[in-house]
Scaffold this motif. Sequence first.
Motif, PDB file in Angstrom:
ATOM      1  N   GLY A   1       0.978  -1.127   0.039  1.00 36.41           N
ATOM      2  CA  GLY A   1       0.050   0.029  -0.015  1.00 36.41           C
ATOM      3  C   GLY A   1       0.895   1.179  -0.093  1.00 36.41           C
ATOM      4  O   GLY A   1       2.103   1.059   0.482  1.00 36.41           O
ATOM      5  N   LEU A   2       0.355   2.261  -0.400  1.00 32.59           N
ATOM      6  CA  LEU A   2       0.903   3.577  -0.656  1.00 32.59           C
ATOM      7  C   LEU A   2       1.574   4.383   0.968  1.00 32.59           C
ATOM      8  O   LEU A   2       2.781   4.648   1.090  1.00 32.59           O
ATOM      9  CB  LEU A   2       0.376   4.567  -1.281  1.00 32.59           C
ATOM     10  CG  LEU A   2       1.144   6.093  -1.493  1.00 32.59           C
ATOM     11  CD1 LEU A   2       2.391   5.896  -2.239  1.00 32.59           C
ATOM     12  CD2 LEU A   2       0.160   7.064  -2.125  1.00 32.59           C
ATOM     13  N   MET A   3       0.513   4.213   1.811  1.00 29.75           N
ATOM     14  CA  MET A   3       0.998   4.902   2.998  1.00 29.75           C
ATOM     15  C   MET A   3       0.107   4.839   4.159  1.00 29.75           C
ATOM     16  O   MET A   3      -1.147   4.533   3.943  1.00 29.75           O
ATOM     17  CB  MET A   3       0.744   6.679   2.732  1.00 29.75           C
ATOM     18  CG  MET A   3       0.847   7.503   3.674  1.00 29.75           C
ATOM     19  SD  MET A   3       0.648   9.067   2.842  1.00 29.75           S
ATOM     20  CE  MET A   3       0.736  10.236   4.159  1.00 29.75           C
ATOM     21  N   SER A   4       0.528   4.904   5.283  1.00 28.78           N
ATOM     22  CA  SER A   4      -0.236   4.714   6.413  1.00 28.78           C
ATOM     23  C   SER A   4      -0.242   6.094   7.235  1.00 28.78           C
ATOM     24  O   SER A   4       0.686   6.538   7.493  1.00 28.78           O
ATOM     25  CB  SER A   4       0.091   3.374   7.223  1.00 28.78           C
ATOM     26  OG  SER A   4       1.244   3.462   8.037  1.00 28.78           O
ATOM     27  N   TYR A   5      -1.088   6.149   8.108  1.00 27.85           N
ATOM     28  CA  TYR A   5      -1.221   7.320   8.867  1.00 27.85           C
ATOM     29  C   TYR A   5      -2.223   7.026  10.425  1.00 27.85           C
ATOM     30  O   TYR A   5      -3.394   6.446   9.821  1.00 27.85           O
ATOM     31  CB  TYR A   5      -1.974   8.510   8.158  1.00 27.85           C
ATOM     32  CG  TYR A   5      -1.991   9.816   9.063  1.00 27.85           C
ATOM     33  CD1 TYR A   5      -1.010  10.791   9.508  1.00 27.85           C
ATOM     34  CD2 TYR A   5      -3.295  10.252   9.664  1.00 27.85           C
ATOM     35  CE1 TYR A   5      -1.337  11.946  10.157  1.00 27.85           C
ATOM     36  CE2 TYR A   5      -3.438  11.230  10.547  1.00 27.85           C
ATOM     37  CZ  TYR A   5      -2.401  12.012  10.753  1.00 27.85           C
ATOM     38  OH  TYR A   5      -2.688  13.338  11.462  1.00 27.85           O
ATOM     39  N   ARG A   6      -1.592   7.066  11.516  1.00 32.96           N
ATOM     40  CA  ARG A   6      -2.249   6.610  12.461  1.00 32.96           C
ATOM     41  C   ARG A   6      -1.788   6.889  13.598  1.00 32.96           C
ATOM     42  O   ARG A   6      -0.556   7.589  13.758  1.00 32.96           O
ATOM     43  CB  ARG A   6      -2.305   4.979  12.561  1.00 32.96           C
ATOM     44  CG  ARG A   6      -1.154   4.426  12.835  1.00 32.96           C
ATOM     45  CD  ARG A   6      -1.208   3.134  12.952  1.00 32.96           C
ATOM     46  NE  ARG A   6      -2.011   2.487  14.065  1.00 32.96           N
ATOM     47  CZ  ARG A   6      -2.393   1.143  14.287  1.00 32.96           C
ATOM     48  NH1 ARG A   6      -1.370   0.290  14.252  1.00 32.96           N
ATOM     49  NH2 ARG A   6      -3.264   1.053  15.240  1.00 32.96           N
ATOM     50  N   LEU A   7      -2.502   7.026  14.838  1.00 28.82           N
ATOM     51  CA  LEU A   7      -1.982   7.442  16.122  1.00 28.82           C
ATOM     52  C   LEU A   7      -0.889   6.465  16.329  1.00 28.82           C
ATOM     53  O   LEU A   7      -0.747   5.028  16.147  1.00 28.82           O
ATOM     54  CB  LEU A   7      -2.945   7.113  17.226  1.00 28.82           C
ATOM     55  CG  LEU A   7      -4.359   8.076  17.151  1.00 28.82           C
ATOM     56  CD1 LEU A   7      -5.211   7.731  18.563  1.00 28.82           C
ATOM     57  CD2 LEU A   7      -3.758   9.621  17.431  1.00 28.82           C
ATOM     58  N   ASN A   8       0.190   7.051  17.230  1.00 27.89           N
ATOM     59  CA  ASN A   8       1.305   6.323  17.755  1.00 27.89           C
ATOM     60  C   ASN A   8       0.742   5.522  19.027  1.00 27.89           C
ATOM     61  O   ASN A   8       0.749   6.374  19.983  1.00 27.89           O
ATOM     62  CB  ASN A   8       2.416   7.112  18.122  1.00 27.89           C
ATOM     63  CG  ASN A   8       3.510   6.559  18.546  1.00 27.89           C
ATOM     64  OD1 ASN A   8       3.586   5.808  19.417  1.00 27.89           O
ATOM     65  ND2 ASN A   8       4.902   6.861  17.971  1.00 27.89           N
ATOM     66  N   TRP A   9       0.567   4.395  18.996  1.00 29.71           N
ATOM     67  CA  TRP A   9      -0.127   3.687  19.992  1.00 29.71           C
ATOM     68  C   TRP A   9       0.679   3.654  21.192  1.00 29.71           C
ATOM     69  O   TRP A   9       0.340   3.242  22.344  1.00 29.71           O
ATOM     70  CB  TRP A   9      -0.742   2.494  19.398  1.00 29.71           C
ATOM     71  CG  TRP A   9      -1.926   2.735  18.871  1.00 29.71           C
ATOM     72  CD1 TRP A   9      -2.208   2.606  17.396  1.00 29.71           C
ATOM     73  CD2 TRP A   9      -3.377   3.281  19.380  1.00 29.71           C
ATOM     74  NE1 TRP A   9      -3.629   2.903  17.014  1.00 29.71           N
ATOM     75  CE2 TRP A   9      -4.473   3.239  18.434  1.00 29.71           C
ATOM     76  CE3 TRP A   9      -3.796   3.449  20.642  1.00 29.71           C
ATOM     77  CZ2 TRP A   9      -5.492   3.748  18.373  1.00 29.71           C
ATOM     78  CZ3 TRP A   9      -5.118   3.890  20.594  1.00 29.71           C
ATOM     79  CH2 TRP A   9      -5.918   3.911  19.691  1.00 29.71           C
ATOM     80  N   ASP A  10       2.022   3.442  20.963  1.00 22.11           N
ATOM     81  CA  ASP A  10       2.922   3.091  22.018  1.00 22.11           C
ATOM     82  C   ASP A  10       2.941   4.376  22.901  1.00 22.11           C
ATOM     83  O   ASP A  10       2.801   4.409  24.389  1.00 22.11           O
ATOM     84  CB  ASP A  10       4.241   3.222  21.590  1.00 22.11           C
ATOM     85  CG  ASP A  10       4.488   1.672  21.223  1.00 22.11           C
ATOM     86  OD1 ASP A  10       3.770   0.641  21.293  1.00 22.11           O
ATOM     87  OD2 ASP A  10       5.410   1.424  20.171  1.00 22.11           O
TER      88      ASP A  10
END
Length: 108
Positions: free
Chosen positions: A40-49
């Motif tokens: 996939g091209l890209m991911s954007y998410r919260l930094n869960w750590d």
Amino acid sequence: MAAAYTPGLPGTEPQRVADALREARWPSVFDYRGYVDAGGLMSYRLNWDDQTRRTAAQIDKVLRGTSPAQIPFEQPTRTQVVINTSTATTLGLTIPTTLRLRADELVS
């Protein structure tokens, strides 16, 4: 040009989803890094750590006697951006330098 935002889809295989979108030549943004590793091209998410550490600190305050009503509400502040540069090349996209610099990781 069409594009897709694909939230985590329970029961789906990241490789199949990423392959289908890449073959359709749709740039895609996911909320799980596994899709980027699959092509996939890209991911954007919260930094869960980071979010987990902040939540633990709030729980610690409650366990030490602070009333939950006295603890300020905290908005998430850290995100994680991962970009697959080989997929960008395959799709004929140029990732702007500012986005490359902002990315937490570039994979190929």
